[in-house]
Every structure is written in structure tokens, then in C-alpha cells.
Design an enzyme around this catalytic site. Structure first.
Site, PDB file in Angstrom:
ATOM      1  N   PHE A  13       0.785  -1.238  -0.122  1.00  0.00           N
ATOM      2  CA  PHE A  13      -0.129   0.005   0.101  1.00  0.00           C
ATOM      3  C   PHE A  13       0.793   1.197  -0.017  1.00  0.00           C
ATOM      4  CE2 PHE A  13      -2.569  -3.318   1.757  1.00  0.00           C
ATOM      5  CZ  PHE A  13      -3.728  -3.275   1.026  1.00  0.00           C
ATOM      6  N   ASP A  34      -6.049  -8.383   4.887  1.00  0.00           N
ATOM      7  CA  ASP A  34      -4.779  -8.681   4.300  1.00  0.00           C
ATOM      8  C   ASP A  34      -3.827  -9.271   5.154  1.00  0.00           C
ATOM      9  OD1 ASP A  34      -3.001  -8.882   1.926  1.00  0.00           O
ATOM     10  OD2 ASP A  34      -2.296  -6.768   2.197  1.00  0.00           O
TER      11      ASP A  34
END
Ligand SMILES: *[C@@H]1O[C@H](CO)[C@@H](O)[C@H](O)[C@H]1NC(C)=O
Ligand SMILES: *[C@@H]1O[C@H](CO)[C@@H](O)[C@H](O)[C@H]1NC(C)=O
Ligand SMILES: *[C@@H]1O[C@H](CO)[C@@H](O)[C@H](O)[C@H]1NC(C)=O
Ligand SMILES: *[C@@H]1O[C@H](CO)[C@@H](O)[C@H](O)[C@H]1NC(C)=O
Ligand SMILES: *[C@@H]1O[C@H](CO)[C@@H](O)[C@H](O)[C@H]1NC(C)=O
Ligand SMILES: *[C@@H]1O[C@H](CO)[C@@H](O)[C@H](O)[C@H]1NC(C)=O
Ligand SMILES: *[C@@H]1O[C@H](CO)[C@@H](O)[C@H](O)[C@H]1NC(C)=O
Length: 667
Positions: free
Chosen positions: A355, A468
Site C-alpha cells: 500500500f 490482508d
């Protein structure tokens, strides 16, 4: 006795005598000692410091006269002649300056009928041969008066009884060195030497700059001057006159030597002459240039300051909206984060996650934090995301990485969390250059993460789905305790999108098959946790494309080992001391969690019980339905790009998925 007294009285009288006249020859190097010998009127005065004789200042229509107190008498047996040498300086007082000054030989010192301006304070309009002024003047004329037949605004003239010169020439001097005439600018402010010699009927006028020997050739030479005729007698006053009009100049005489004959003329000591304030004609001649230069510099400086300000403003620019007010205390200023991370310097770089990039930062009070920069397109859904992130701050579990706050910039979100000194777990598992973790530590970490995930799924105020779970998102604190980080991050990428595309966010190899159709749930977290258990125990990634077909996919390979009754062989070869029972239990639990059928997976609460050995695993076999079966996604990761979240308008999504594919297909 009496003679002494008489002498004394004589001395006293002669000292007190105000009209004591210094007989020629005389020389004044500055006039500070000449006060008693000079008759001054109009604007004329002797300046206190150095003794320059000022004839005029910058007063309009001013006259100034400075004459010897006493006239000089020529007796009948001596010839009427004189030689004089003086140094003068004419300083401009404005852009156009005038009118000039003159050396004067006059019948009287009464100039009450005279006019200033172009008449130099000695003549008037009606001064002509029929009404003579009884004056001989050597004019240094700095203004052009056509009605007086002036040749220029920088000339020298011989005037007899009238301001109309008998003879005149542009100011210059003959340079004996160079053998030619060189122009002199009268109004330059520089001292100018003037010699006037009169003998017989010849009057010579010679000019030269200071520090130049008297030129051999005079500038003006008139052979028909009869001084006794002009002043009507053998008694005459010598001195100077200057005048201003609507244009002005400061006019000075700095030194004066006078004698009746050329032979007895004393020389002026130039070094002793007073200095006058030079109005620096360089500046005078270029005020516009100077102004322009100064403005240019000012503009440049201003521009630079504005530039620096804009740069800093831009550098530290943030996005702040009304709705964020309630999160005020959680908001970090970009400036503080920028400084904490030393401008996001390479030295502070910790790693790149799915990310964004993570940097170490040191806030005030030497508090270490991790700052994650998440690129983000558009502001849509941001409010909800920030609200969730902030809400997660209320999640308190010792095995979660605490989120400290956030900051928003254009296209960027910065998340500040506690710094984990030992980095992420994946390095210890997959990087063979680092000492691997012993089994007991791996088991402890697995228990930590199970407990944290169970907390998220059941104990928090609302169900939080991590989305995740993987070794890369498990951080290790100073004591190597496992801490779950990055929760909620994938949320940022599925805002407002179609649930079918939303679902695919995660990392290949950890993604439950139903993610595509059903979207994330606690069940998909459990699936990912199952894969995580296998990778921790086996010390390898879920998909390793470099390995042979039977070993390539972790889930099928572990199941194969079990099928061949050698389950423990699937473990990380680097594990030396371990309990086979524990390893087998964790591997079986991993397979159970990674069951293809969501309903067949245990809940996280149950997982915690199993992993801690508080509860026995349910009975199942390698050939039980859903066990050791690959998800379609793991089988063909290339196909993932089609239903990938890149459809949800964000370029970051496709970037992320690309990254995941690379990750998933093994490095
Ligand atoms: C100029 O001279 C006049 C007459 O001597 C005097 O009154 C005036 O103050 C002087 N001006 C300056 C600026 O010195
Ligand atoms: C005239 O003056 C000169 C020098 O100043 C002097 O030598 C001479 O004696 C004077 N003559 C008379 C008649 O006074
Ligand atoms: C001299 O000036 C007077 C008075 O202004 C005038 O009457 C006369 O004509 C002038 N003479 C000459 C020769 O210019
Ligand atoms: C001009 O000056 C002369 C003496 O130099 C005088 O006799 C005459 O009256 C003056 N004229 C005017 C108009 O002031
Ligand atoms: C004096 O100088 C002016 C310009 O400075 C020029 O026009 C004029 O011809 C010169 N006169 C003589 C006599 O050199
Ligand atoms: C004036 O100058 C001329 C030419 O240089 C020279 O012959 C003469 O002697 C000078 N006269 C005086 C009084 O200086
Ligand atoms: C000057 O003028 C006076 C009177 O007009 C005369 O006596 C004398 O001789 C003249 N001087 C010369 C040198 O021409």
C-alpha cells in the site's frame, strides 16, 4: 623705556586694527586664516571645517562676493600688472545647474546694482560700454545665455564692463604631454586650477585640472586690455563673485595665490586645500540606472522570498476538511512528519508494502514512529476511510500495531503508527541471510496473531475484517512479539466499487476463492490465516513458481506430504529443535483454515483454542472435501488481472495487483 612702551602700544594697535591688509604676494591654502582680510557678502562664507570659501549654495537667485578688504594701489612708477592662481570647484545642485562664478577686478565692492543669474552678481542688463560696470571679470560660465552671446554651457570668458564676453572659449586645457587640448567639465565638482596673468595690455587665462602643471599655452589671451582704463584708476579691488538663478550650484574657491608680478607668485600647496563634499557625479548622472538596479535587486530578493515561501507552502501543503475537525488530536502536520523522517530520506526508508512506502520517523521527545505514505487518487470515500482508521485506533490489543494518527495531502494519506524495531516477519521466514526464528518463537507469534485476529472478529465493538493477513503484515516488536499491522488498508481500495471487483483485493495465495463472488468476510480472513500458518511453519511463500510442479503450491504440497504420511517433512528445513506434535497440529490447522469450503473453516475463536492446544482438532483427512485444494486464483494468477480491482477507477489498484502477482508467483 619709553621706546619700548611705544612699540608695545604700536603692536597692540596694529593687532586690534581690523583693516589689516596682507600685502601681495600672498597665498591662501584654504581660507580659515583669511577671515579678516576678506570682505564677504551675499551667500559668501568661509566653511568651518577646512576653510573652503563658499560663494553660493543651493539658494535661488543668490549672489556671493568675496573681495580683499583693501584695494591694491599701484603707484605711478610701477606697472599695473598682476598674476593670480586659484583653485575652484563648482558642484551641481540638481540635474541642470548654473550659473557660474568669476574672478573679478573692480573699481569698488559695491554691487548693489548687480544682478545674480547670468550676470554673476557683478553686471546688470544695462551694463554695456555706454553704462560701464567698471569691472574686469574672468567668467567660468556653466549655463548657456544666448542673449549674452554665450558659446556653450561650459565656457570661460573675459568680460569687460559687460556680461557679454569680449573673448571666450569652451573650457579646456592644453596638455603639454599629449600636445593637444583636453576638455574640462567646469561643473564636475572636481577642483579646477585657474591662472590669470596680466602684464602690459595682455591678459592670459589658463585652466588645468588639479595635479596638473600649468600648461604652456593659455586658454584665452587678449592683447587689448587696459586695466587702468577699465577701473578708472590705479586702485582696484580683487576678488570673486558667484551667482545662482532658477538653476543653482555650490561654488567654492579652495585656494588663492596672488602677486603683482608673475615672478613673485607663490605656489599653492594642493595637499593643504580643503575638500568639499563631492556629490559623486557618477550617482548624479545615473539616478535612474541606480533606481532601476535597486528595484531589480529588491524584486529579486522579494521573488526569492516568495519562491521560498511558496516552496515551503507547497512542500508542507496538506488537505484539511471540515469533517476532520473531530479527529483533530489524531491529525499530524505534514511538516512534523517531514521533519521526523528527515524529508522522507532514504536512510529512514523501512520498506515498501503493498500500500505504500514506510519510513522511520523520530518525533519530538525522541519518540520513534513508522510513517506509511499511501498514494491515493481522488477524495471520494476518504471520509469514511479516515473515520474507520480513526475508529480502529480504539482497538486495543497487545498484538495489534497501534495506530497513532494520520495526515492527509493531495493524493496522499500518511498513517503514523508505532515503530516496530524488528521489522516484518516475512524477512525472517524468506530471507535466508537472516538467522531464522526458532520454532517456539514462531509458535508464539502464531498465537499472538490468532489472538489479535480473534479480537478483531469477535471482541471489538464491531466486526473488523483485516483483509490482508500475511507474514509481510505481521510486525515484530522489540521482544519479537508478533503484532498485526496494516488492518483496514485494503478498505481504501474497494470504496464505492462493485462488490465483485472489490472482493479481489488482497494478496494472491492468501485469497479465499469466495472473495470474488461474496466479498471479504471473517471466513476469508481465516483462509488467509491458514495460509499464514503454513508459511510460518514451512518457511516459504504460498506460491513459488521456481519450484517443481508438485512443490510449487504450498497448500497442495503440505497436503501431499500428509497424504504420504510424512507431514513433518513439510516444515522449514532450518527448524532444528521442535516438537513434531506441535508442528503437525499447526500444519493441519493451516490446512483446515485454508479449506476451499468456507463453512468447513473454523472461526478465529476456535483457532485460538486449537493453536493453544486447549481443544483437539476435529477429525479430518487429506482427502476430506476442500482440504489441500487450490483456489482457482492461485492456480492461474495471470487471470487475476481481469477481475482485478483496477476496474474501480484507481490506478493504484492495478499497481497493487501487479505487485501481488509478482509477489504471489514467487521471488
Ligand atoms: C545658503 O546661503 C544663505 C545665505 O548665506 C543662507 O541663509 C542659507 O542658510 C544657506 N543655505 C544652506 C542650505 O546652507
Ligand atoms: C612704487 O612701488 C614699488 C614697489 O611696490 C616701490 O619699489 C617704489 O618705490 C614705489 N614708488 C613710489 C614713488 O612710491
Ligand atoms: C547700453 O545700455 C543702455 C541702457 O540699457 C542702452 O540705452 C544703450 O543703447 C546700450 N548701448 C549699447 C551700445 O548697447
Ligand atoms: C546697472 O549697473 C550700473 C552700474 O554698474 C548702474 O549704474 C545702473 O543703474 C544699473 N542699472 C540697473 C537697471 O540696475
Ligand atoms: C563649444 O562647445 C559646444 C558644445 O559643447 C559646441 O557646440 C561649440 O561649437 C564649441 N565652441 C567652440 C568655439 O569650440
Ligand atoms: C600670454 O600668453 C602668450 C602666449 O603663450 C605669451 O607669449 C605671453 O607672454 C603671455 N603673457 C602673460 C602676461 O602671461
Ligand atoms: C591705458 O589707458 C590709459 C588712460 O586711458 C593710458 O594713459 C595708458 O597709456 C593706457 N595703457 C596702455 C598700456 O595702453
Amino acid at each position: 623705556m619709553t621706546s619700548r612702551l611705544v612699540l608695545r602700544m604700536f603692536l597692540m594697535i596694529s593687532c586690534l586694527c581690523p583693516s589689516f591688509q596682507q600685502e601681495p604676494p600672498f597665498v591662501y591654502n584654504g581660507f580659515d586664516q583669511a577671515g579678516n582680510n576678506l570682505h564677504l557678502d551675499g551667500g559668501a562664507r568661509i566653511l568651518p571645517h577646512g576653510g573652503a570659501l563658499q560663494l553660493t549654495n543651493d539658494t535661488l537667485r543668490q549672489m556671493g562676493h568675496a573681495f580683499l578688504q583693501q584695494p591694491i594701489d599701484y603707484n605711478s612708477s610701477e606697472p599695473v600688472s598682476f598674476s593670480t592662481h586659484f583653485v575652484c570647484a563648482l558642484l551641481p545642485a540638481g540635474y541642470a545647474s548654473g550659473h557660474g562664478m568669476a574672478f573679478v577686478v573692480s573699481q569698488s565692492t559695491d554691487f548693489s546694482h548687480a544682478e545674480p543669474t547670468r550676470f554673476f552678481g557683478i553686471f546688470n542688463t544695462s551694463s554695456n560700454e555706454s553704462t560701464p560696470a567698471r569691472v574686469l571679470a574672468i567668467e567660468l560660465d556653466t549655463s548657456l545665455a544666448p542673449e549674452l552671446k554665450d558659446i556653450s554651457d561650459n565656457h570661460v570668458g573675459i568680460d569687460v564692463d559687460s556680461a557679454v564676453s569680449k573673448l571666450s572659449a569652451n573650457a579646456s586645457y592644453f596638455s603639454d604631454k599629449e600636445g593637444r587640448s583636453i576638455e574640462i567639465k567646469l561643473l564636475s565638482g572636481d577642483p579646477i586650477q585657474v591662472w590669470v596673468d596680466y602684464q602690459g595690455t595682455t591678459l592670459n587665462v589658463t585652466l588645468a585640472p588639479l595635479k596638473t602643471e600649468k600648461p604652456s599655452r593659455p586658454l584665452l589671451s587678449s592683447a587689448s586690455i587696459n586695466l587702468t582704463e577699465i577701473v578708472q584708476g590705479r586702485r582696484m579691488f580683487f576678488g570673486f563673485s558667484g551667482a545662482t538663478g532658477s538653476i543653482m550650484s555650490y561654488q567654492y574657491v579652495l585656494g588663492w595665490s596672488f602677486s603683482k608680478t608673475m615672478a613673485t607668485l607663490q605656489s599653492i600647496d594642493i595637499s593643504k586645500l580643503p575638500k568639499v563634499d563631492h556629490p559623486s557625479n557618477k550617482h548624479e548622472s545615473s539616478p535612474l540606472v541606480l533606481d532601476a538596479l535597486l528595484s531589480l535587486i529588491a524584486c529579486l530578493v522579494l521573488g526569492l522570498l516568495v519562491g521560498v515561501y511558496m516552496y515551503r507552502r507547497n512542500l508542507y501543503a496538506e488537505v484539511r476538511e471540515e469533517w476532520e475537525k473531530e479527529y483533530g488530536p489524531l491529525r499530524y502536520s505534514y511538516k512534523s512528519l517531514y521533519k521526523a523522517t528527515k524529508g522522507f530520506s532514504k536512510n529512514e526508508f523501512l520498506g515498501r508494502g503493498g500500500f505504500g512506502e514506510v519510513y522511520r520517523g523520530t518525533l519530538s521527545k525522541s519518540r520513534e514512529v513508522a510513517v506509511k505514505r499511501v498514494s491515493h487518487e481522488g477524495e471520494e470515500g476518504m471520509k469514511q476511510f479516515v473515520a474507520e482508521i480513526v475508529c480502529m485506533r480504539s482497538l486495543k490489543h497487545r498484538s495489534l500495531v497501534p495506530l497513532l494518527g494520520y495526515c492527509r495531502r493531495k493524493r496522499e494519506l500518511l498513517l503514523v503508527s508505532e515503530y516496530m524495531p524488528n521489522g516484518s516477519l516475512d524477512h525472517y521466514l524468506f530471507d535466508h541471510s537472516i538467522t531464522s526464528l526458532p520454532w517456539w518463537r514462531r509458535l508464539a507469534i502464531v498465537k499472538d496473531i490468532a489472538s489479535a485476529l480473534s479480537y478483531l472478529h469477535t471482541e471489538a465493538d464491531q466486526v473488523v475484517i483485516h483483509r490482508d493477513i500475511k507474514a509481510a503484515n505481521v510486525m515484530l516488536d522489540a521482544e519479537f512479539n508478533g503484532r498485526l499491522g496494516d488492518f483496514g488498508m485494503s478498505r481504501l481500495y474497494d470504496r464505492g466499487a462493485d462488490p465483485t471487483t472489490t472482493a479481489a483485493v488482497g494478496t494472491v495465495g492468501y485469497m479465499a476463492p469466495e472473495l470474488i463472488t461474496m466479498g471479504p468476510s471473517t471466513g476469508t480472513d481465516v483462509y488467509a490465516f491458514g495460509v499464514f500458518l503454513l508459511e510460518v511453519t514451512c518457511g516459504r511463500r504460498p506460491v513459488e513458481s521456481t519450484l517443481s510442479a508438485e512443490k510449487r503450491f504450498l497448500v497442495t504440497w503440505v497436503c501431499d506430504c500428509w497424504r504420504r504420511s510424512c507431514l513433518v517433512d513439510a516444515k522449514d528445513p532450518r527448524l532444528i529443535e521442535f516438537s513434531s506434535g506441535e508442528v503437525e497440529r499447526v500444519l493441519k490447522l493451516g490446512l483446515l483454515c485454508a479449506n476451499l469450503v468456507p463453512d468447513a473453516r473454523p472461526t478465529m475463536e476456535q483457532v485460538v483454542q486449537y493453536v493453544n492446544g486447549n481443544m483437539a482438532l476435529p477429525e479430518f483427512w487429506p482427502h476430506s472435501p476442500g482440504i489441500g485444494v487450490l483456489t482457482p486464483m492461485a492456480l492461474s494468477p495471470a487471470r487475476l488481472t481481469i477481475p482485478s480491482p483496477s476496474l474501480s477507477s484507481s490506478s493504484n489498484n492495478s499497481m497493487f495487483v501487479t505487485h501481488s502477482v509478482v509477489y504471489g508467483s514467487g521471488r
